[in-house]
Scaffold this motif. Structure first.
Motif, PDB file in Angstrom:
ATOM      1  N   TYR A  69       0.833  -1.211   0.000  1.00 52.58           N
ATOM      2  CA  TYR A  69       0.000   0.000   0.000  1.00 52.58           C
ATOM      3  C   TYR A  69       0.870   1.265   0.000  1.00 52.58           C
ATOM      4  O   TYR A  69       0.531   2.266  -0.626  1.00 52.58           O
ATOM      5  N   ASN A  70       1.990   1.197   0.704  1.00 51.96           N
ATOM      6  CA  ASN A  70       2.878   2.361   0.729  1.00 51.96           C
ATOM      7  C   ASN A  70       3.546   2.580  -0.624  1.00 51.96           C
ATOM      8  O   ASN A  70       3.675   3.716  -1.080  1.00 51.96           O
ATOM      9  N   VAL A  71       3.953   1.497  -1.253  1.00 52.08           N
ATOM     10  CA  VAL A  71       4.518   1.621  -2.603  1.00 52.08           C
ATOM     11  C   VAL A  71       3.449   2.185  -3.544  1.00 52.08           C
ATOM     12  O   VAL A  71       3.711   3.076  -4.358  1.00 52.08           O
ATOM     13  N   MET A  72       2.214   1.697  -3.410  1.00 54.51           N
ATOM     14  CA  MET A  72       1.111   2.147  -4.282  1.00 54.51           C
ATOM     15  C   MET A  72       0.877   3.646  -4.134  1.00 54.51           C
ATOM     16  O   MET A  72       0.545   4.331  -5.110  1.00 54.51           O
ATOM     17  N   ALA A  73       1.074   4.148  -2.912  1.00 51.03           N
ATOM     18  CA  ALA A  73       0.872   5.587  -2.688  1.00 51.03           C
ATOM     19  C   ALA A  73       1.853   6.431  -3.492  1.00 51.03           C
ATOM     20  O   ALA A  73       1.635   7.626  -3.691  1.00 51.03           O
ATOM     21  N   MET A  74       2.930   5.810  -3.965  1.00 52.50           N
ATOM     22  CA  MET A  74       3.916   6.539  -4.781  1.00 52.50           C
ATOM     23  C   MET A  74       3.626   6.392  -6.276  1.00 52.50           C
ATOM     24  O   MET A  74       4.442   6.769  -7.110  1.00 52.50           O
ATOM     25  N   ALA A  75       2.469   5.810  -6.602  1.00 53.65           N
ATOM     26  CA  ALA A  75       1.920   5.783  -7.966  1.00 53.65           C
ATOM     27  C   ALA A  75       2.761   5.030  -9.009  1.00 53.65           C
ATOM     28  O   ALA A  75       3.009   5.550 -10.091  1.00 53.65           O
ATOM     29  N   PRO A  76       3.171   3.804  -8.710  1.00 57.11           N
ATOM     30  CA  PRO A  76       3.801   3.018  -9.777  1.00 57.11           C
ATOM     31  C   PRO A  76       2.736   2.530 -10.758  1.00 57.11           C
ATOM     32  O   PRO A  76       1.553   2.461 -10.406  1.00 57.11           O
ATOM     33  N   ASP A  77       3.158   2.184 -11.949  1.00 54.79           N
ATOM     34  CA  ASP A  77       2.230   1.576 -12.914  1.00 54.79           C
ATOM     35  C   ASP A  77       2.270   0.054 -12.826  1.00 54.79           C
ATOM     36  O   ASP A  77       1.318  -0.609 -13.239  1.00 54.79           O
ATOM     37  N   CYS A  78       3.385  -0.470 -12.324  1.00 58.37           N
ATOM     38  CA  CYS A  78       3.518  -1.925 -12.247  1.00 58.37           C
ATOM     39  C   CYS A  78       4.403  -2.297 -11.065  1.00 58.37           C
ATOM     40  O   CYS A  78       5.413  -1.635 -10.817  1.00 58.37           O
ATOM     41  N   ILE A  79       3.999  -3.325 -10.333  1.00 55.94           N
ATOM     42  CA  ILE A  79       4.844  -3.900  -9.279  1.00 55.94           C
ATOM     43  C   ILE A  79       5.200  -5.323  -9.698  1.00 55.94           C
ATOM     44  O   ILE A  79       4.319  -6.127 -10.015  1.00 55.94           O
ATOM     45  N   VAL A  80       6.498  -5.612  -9.715  1.00 55.24           N
ATOM     46  CA  VAL A  80       6.985  -6.977  -9.952  1.00 55.24           C
ATOM     47  C   VAL A  80       7.392  -7.516  -8.585  1.00 55.24           C
ATOM     48  O   VAL A  80       8.214  -6.895  -7.904  1.00 55.24           O
ATOM     49  N   ILE A  81       6.780  -8.624  -8.179  1.00 57.40           N
ATOM     50  CA  ILE A  81       6.971  -9.100  -6.814  1.00 57.40           C
ATOM     51  C   ILE A  81       7.472 -10.545  -6.786  1.00 57.40           C
ATOM     52  O   ILE A  81       6.891 -11.407  -7.426  1.00 57.40           O
ATOM     53  N   ARG A  82       8.553 -10.754  -6.033  1.00 58.30           N
ATOM     54  CA  ARG A  82       8.992 -12.128  -5.682  1.00 58.30           C
ATOM     55  C   ARG A  82       8.849 -12.260  -4.176  1.00 58.30           C
ATOM     56  O   ARG A  82       9.310 -11.399  -3.421  1.00 58.30           O
ATOM     57  N   TYR A  83       8.224 -13.358  -3.754  1.00 58.99           N
ATOM     58  CA  TYR A  83       7.948 -13.520  -2.323  1.00 58.99           C
ATOM     59  C   TYR A  83       8.112 -14.987  -1.942  1.00 58.99           C
ATOM     60  O   TYR A  83       7.796 -15.876  -2.733  1.00 58.99           O
ATOM     61  N   PRO A  84       8.608 -15.269  -0.727  1.00 61.34           N
ATOM     62  CA  PRO A  84       8.892 -16.670  -0.376  1.00 61.34           C
ATOM     63  C   PRO A  84       7.666 -17.543  -0.155  1.00 61.34           C
ATOM     64  O   PRO A  84       7.806 -18.767  -0.093  1.00 61.34           O
ATOM     65  N   TYR A  85       6.481 -16.945  -0.035  1.00 58.36           N
ATOM     66  CA  TYR A  85       5.276 -17.750   0.203  1.00 58.36           C
ATOM     67  C   TYR A  85       4.259 -17.522  -0.908  1.00 58.36           C
ATOM     68  O   TYR A  85       4.127 -16.409  -1.436  1.00 58.36           O
ATOM     69  N   ALA A  86       3.496 -18.574  -1.191  1.00 59.79           N
ATOM     70  CA  ALA A  86       2.506 -18.529  -2.267  1.00 59.79           C
ATOM     71  C   ALA A  86       1.363 -17.582  -1.908  1.00 59.79           C
ATOM     72  O   ALA A  86       0.991 -17.457  -0.742  1.00 59.79           O
ATOM     73  N   GLY A  87       0.787 -16.931  -2.912  1.00 59.37           N
ATOM     74  CA  GLY A  87      -0.467 -16.215  -2.742  1.00 59.37           C
ATOM     75  C   GLY A  87      -0.352 -14.706  -2.635  1.00 59.37           C
ATOM     76  O   GLY A  87      -1.329 -14.000  -2.894  1.00 59.37           O
TER      77      GLY A  87
END
Ligand code: CP
Length: 310
Positions: free
Chosen positions: A95-113
């Motif tokens: 949500y904090n990243v979203m507040a900075m108005a990106p157009d795309c987030i690429v996410i790698r995370y250790p847990y599914a979902g």
């Protein structure tokens, strides 16, 4: 015609013709990376944020290069340098990243979902760069592109995926994609590294590598994921290598025109030897090159590019 999806979370979400559209578009993006000036203005003014909560060399760098070659602005954050280490949750961070108005987030995370949850809750595009054991869709797309580039087709190929299937999101995404495109898949692993419910997957399964080698068009070796092996799944790396490692003798058992693939990073001397990894049959570095092109295609489509690109 515009691409119907804001996000890319899983190969399971895509239809065969949509996978083929991505693969067909990728050759024109690959050509850009071979120019002297490797940049086009397609995504000028767009911002791509890379959130990597697990280590990565290929995926992170190739997304960053892909975005830059399309003239998007990029910024990257990893778990160790972020407020994750102070206890901030991933969704608060999102949500904090979203507040900075990106157009795309690429996410790698250790847990599914988590990528799917972010895609549901955030208005920007979300691309899954690997979540737990669930999926690594961009890896499977670059793998399928590399097979199609080499053989001219995917339908009818026999693809052996060898190693730690249980913990592999790469195996899952490739199984879903390859089956949708009409390839046969055989999974090769010791019983202890096959996931529960494997009999419901639409694949052949073998606990022996040697009988599979003369039949396969593609031998895709998987890394033994030491960081995910929290119990003893086999008696040691030497024994694993003896039964499941790809070495010179096993390469000689492969079909004359078969190729070797590996998503990386490789554990040389465990699942693959130097002479197999570096042999003329290896298309491992082609996979890496194609990773940039596939991610250019996916960023372009996710950020509103049309399907008919010239
Ligand atoms: N294949 C792959 O995901 O490699 P990285 O972990 O280096 O990104």
């Amino acid at each position: 015609m515009s691409w119907p999806y804001k996000d890319l979370i899983a190969i399971q979400d895509l239809k065969a013709d949509e996978i083929n559209t991505i693969l067909d578009m990728t050759a024109s993006f690959k050509e850009i990376s071979r120019r002297d000036i490797k940049k086009v203005p397609a995504l000028r003014g767009k911002t791509v944020v890379l959130l990597f909560y697990e280590p990565s060399t290929r995926t992170r760098l190739s997304f960053e290069l892909a975005a830059k070659r399309l003239s998007a602005d990029t910024t990257a954050l990893s778990a160790s340098g972020s407020s994750f280490s102070k206890g901030e949750t991933i969704m608060d961070a999102a949500y904090n990243v979203m507040a900075m108005a990106p157009d795309c987030i690429v996410i790698r995370y250790p847990y599914a979902g988590i990528p799917r949850k972010m895609a549901e809750l955030l208005p920007c595009s979300v691309i899954n760069a690997g979540d737990g054991y669930h999926e690594h869709p961009t890896q499977a797309l670059l793998d399928m592109y590399s097979m199609k580039e080499h053989f001219g087709r995917i339908e009818g190929l026999k693809v052996a995926i060898v190693g730690d299937i249980m913990h592999s999101r790469v195996a899952r995404s490739n199984v879903y994609g390859l089956r949708k495109l009409g390839a046969q898949v055989v999974l090769v692993a010791p019983k202890t590294l096959l996931p529960p419910g494997i009999e419901t997957w639409d694949v052949e399964v073998s606990t022996k590598l040697d009988p599979v080698l003369p039949e396969a068009d593609v031998v895709m070796m998987l890394r033994v994921q030491r960081e995910r092996l929290h119990q003893q799944f086999f008696s040691g790396e030497r024994e694993y290598s003896f039964f499941y490692g790809l070495n010179r003798a096993r390469v000689e058992k492969m079909k004359p025109d078969a190729v070797i693939m590996h998503p990386g990073p490789m554990n040389r001397g465990v699942e693959i030897t130097h002479d197999a990894a570096d042999s003329a049959r290896s298309i491992i570095l082609d996979q890496v090159e194609n990773g940039v092109a596939i991610r250019m295609t996916l960023l372009y489509l996710s950020l509103g590019g049309s399907i008919n690109v010239d």
